[in-house]
Write a protein that holds these residues in place. Structure first.
Motif, PDB file in Angstrom:
ATOM      1  N   SER A 278      94.071  22.490  15.573  1.00  0.00           N
ATOM      2  CA  SER A 278      92.666  22.380  15.450  1.00  0.00           C
ATOM      3  C   SER A 278      92.045  22.127  16.913  1.00  0.00           C
ATOM      4  CB  SER A 278      92.178  21.619  14.487  1.00  0.00           C
ATOM      5  OG  SER A 278      90.910  21.658  14.264  1.00  0.00           O
ATOM      6  N   TRP A 279      92.451  20.944  17.322  1.00  0.00           N
ATOM      7  CA  TRP A 279      92.085  20.546  18.627  1.00  0.00           C
ATOM      8  C   TRP A 279      92.271  21.578  19.619  1.00  0.00           C
ATOM      9  CZ3 TRP A 279      88.525  17.242  19.341  1.00  0.00           C
ATOM     10  CH2 TRP A 279      88.187  16.064  18.429  1.00  0.00           C
ATOM     11  N   LEU A 280      93.259  22.084  19.682  1.00  0.00           N
ATOM     12  CA  LEU A 280      93.728  23.183  20.589  1.00  0.00           C
ATOM     13  C   LEU A 280      92.730  24.024  20.773  1.00  0.00           C
ATOM     14  CD1 LEU A 280      95.456  23.868  22.895  1.00  0.00           C
ATOM     15  CD2 LEU A 280      97.104  24.931  21.402  1.00  0.00           C
ATOM     16  N   ILE A 281      92.359  24.626  19.212  1.00  0.00           N
ATOM     17  CA  ILE A 281      91.319  25.638  18.977  1.00  0.00           C
ATOM     18  C   ILE A 281      90.079  25.338  19.654  1.00  0.00           C
ATOM     19  CG2 ILE A 281      90.097  26.942  17.399  1.00  0.00           C
ATOM     20  CD1 ILE A 281      92.597  26.888  15.705  1.00  0.00           C
ATOM     21  N   THR A 282      89.716  23.793  19.579  1.00  0.00           N
ATOM     22  CA  THR A 282      88.418  23.346  19.905  1.00  0.00           C
ATOM     23  C   THR A 282      88.326  23.457  21.462  1.00  0.00           C
ATOM     24  OG1 THR A 282      88.162  21.817  18.022  1.00  0.00           O
ATOM     25  CG2 THR A 282      86.812  21.265  20.104  1.00  0.00           C
ATOM     26  N   LEU A 283      89.507  22.992  22.280  1.00  0.00           N
ATOM     27  CA  LEU A 283      89.544  23.253  23.424  1.00  0.00           C
ATOM     28  C   LEU A 283      89.425  24.506  24.194  1.00  0.00           C
ATOM     29  CD1 LEU A 283      92.243  20.409  24.255  1.00  0.00           C
ATOM     30  CD2 LEU A 283      89.563  20.186  24.593  1.00  0.00           C
ATOM     31  N   ASN A 284      90.112  25.461  23.545  1.00  0.00           N
ATOM     32  CA  ASN A 284      90.111  26.837  23.748  1.00  0.00           C
ATOM     33  C   ASN A 284      88.783  27.487  23.882  1.00  0.00           C
ATOM     34  OD1 ASN A 284      92.753  27.187  24.555  1.00  0.00           O
ATOM     35  ND2 ASN A 284      93.188  28.012  22.173  1.00  0.00           N
ATOM     36  N   GLY A 285      87.830  26.776  23.076  1.00  0.00           N
ATOM     37  CA  GLY A 285      86.499  27.322  22.696  1.00  0.00           C
ATOM     38  C   GLY A 285      85.511  26.928  23.863  1.00  0.00           C
ATOM     39  N   MET A 286      85.921  25.845  24.466  1.00  0.00           N
ATOM     40  CA  MET A 286      85.323  25.256  25.854  1.00  0.00           C
ATOM     41  C   MET A 286      85.556  25.919  27.089  1.00  0.00           C
ATOM     42  SD  MET A 286      86.058  21.441  24.381  1.00  0.00           S
ATOM     43  CE  MET A 286      85.376  20.587  25.843  1.00  0.00           C
ATOM     44  N   LYS A 287      84.407  25.765  27.872  1.00  0.00           N
ATOM     45  CA  LYS A 287      84.616  26.000  29.350  1.00  0.00           C
ATOM     46  C   LYS A 287      85.234  24.948  29.961  1.00  0.00           C
ATOM     47  CE  LYS A 287      80.067  28.228  29.456  1.00  0.00           C
ATOM     48  NZ  LYS A 287      78.774  28.217  30.197  1.00  0.00           N
TER      49      LYS A 287
END
Length: 134
Positions: free
Chosen positions: A89-98
């Protein structure tokens, strides 16, 4: 995907997670078990140290977390562990960030808590019946 009316949920999931399906669903055991345990432990410690050193930007955290999730996924049964779903879930969050975006202090604190929980769960699995490695 919306623009072209594409319906490919597995492809979308793969892009969000950021690791290959062969890593996420690995199931082959082998002689590399000790090496995988050591590497995954090293990845946990490196990531937690990065958070303690106040690394907060995506471009600092993403490669470390991706490496950690990749190693963690090698362990049989890890897909059922609560810690793994939190890290993905955190990896998905980071993937969505610039790349230049940073986590807030609250997010960083929660991430540190979640990774610490996943590490404890991983460590416990090594001593019991759940220590199967894929």
């Amino acid at each position: 995907m919306k623009r072209y009316r594409m319906d490919h949920p597995a492809a979308l999931h793969r892009l969000k997670v950021g690791v290959p399906a062969t890593v996420e669903h690995s199931s082959e055991a082998g002689p590399e078990t000790g090496k995988w345990i050591a590497k995954t432990t090293q990845d946990f410690i490196t990531f937690m140290d990065g958070l303690k050193l106040r690394m907060r930007a995506k471009d600092q955290l993403h490669p470390l977390l991706q490496e950690l999730v990749t190693g963690y996924a090698r362990f049989k049964g890890s897909k059922d562990w609560e810690g793994r779903s939190r890290m993905v879930s955190w990896l998905i969050t980071l993937n969505g960030m610039k790349a230049s975006e940073v986590l807030t202090e609250d997010q960083a604190r929660q991430l540190a808590f979640d990774v610490d929980h996943a590490y404890a769960e991983f460590f416990r699995s090594l001593g019991g019946e759940k220590s199967d490695v894929s």
